[in-house]
Design a protein around this motif. Structure first.
Motif, PDB file in Angstrom:
ATOM      1  N   PRO A 285      28.268  68.087  47.254  1.00 48.52           N
ATOM      2  CA  PRO A 285      28.837  66.840  46.726  1.00 48.52           C
ATOM      3  C   PRO A 285      28.897  66.905  45.203  1.00 48.52           C
ATOM      4  N   PRO A 286      29.843  66.187  44.606  1.00 41.51           N
ATOM      5  CA  PRO A 286      29.935  66.207  43.149  1.00 41.51           C
ATOM      6  C   PRO A 286      28.709  65.540  42.531  1.00 41.51           C
ATOM      7  N   PRO A 287      28.343  65.953  41.339  1.00 43.24           N
ATOM      8  CA  PRO A 287      27.183  65.330  40.696  1.00 43.24           C
ATOM      9  C   PRO A 287      27.469  63.873  40.374  1.00 43.24           C
ATOM     10  N   PRO A 288      26.449  63.035  40.345  1.00 45.25           N
ATOM     11  CA  PRO A 288      26.676  61.603  40.054  1.00 45.25           C
ATOM     12  C   PRO A 288      27.162  61.443  38.610  1.00 45.25           C
ATOM     13  N   LEU A 289      27.988  60.426  38.419  1.00 49.54           N
ATOM     14  CA  LEU A 289      28.511  60.158  37.091  1.00 49.54           C
ATOM     15  C   LEU A 289      27.419  59.582  36.218  1.00 49.54           C
TER      16      LEU A 289
END
Length: 72
Positions: free
Chosen positions: A62-66
């Motif tokens: 999953p993409p890293p959290p903003l």
């Protein structure tokens, strides 16, 4: 003659369970691991199947959290 048969049975018994887990993770039937009881040919056959079969790919991470912007 009997000693080599016993050795092949011992090696087969020690490799069945770990090989069944590897085969299951590769998407194959764990029953392939029973071929290791055939002296020399069985282990080579299972190794060839594992080497030549395309393994399933893992889903992308999953993409890293903003990060929140700091107020300046």
């Amino acid at each position: 003659m009997l000693g080599s048969l016993i050795n092949s049975l011992v090696v087969g018994a020690l490799t069945v369970w770990p090989l069944a887990r590897i085969l299951r993770r590769a998407g194959l039937s764990p029953w392939w691991s029973l071929l290791t009881f055939l002296p020399l040919v069985g282990l080579l056959a299972v190794a060839a199947v594992l080497a030549l079969k395309p393994w399933p790919t893992m889903p992308p991470p999953p993409p890293p959290p903003l990060r929140k912007q700091r107020a300046t």
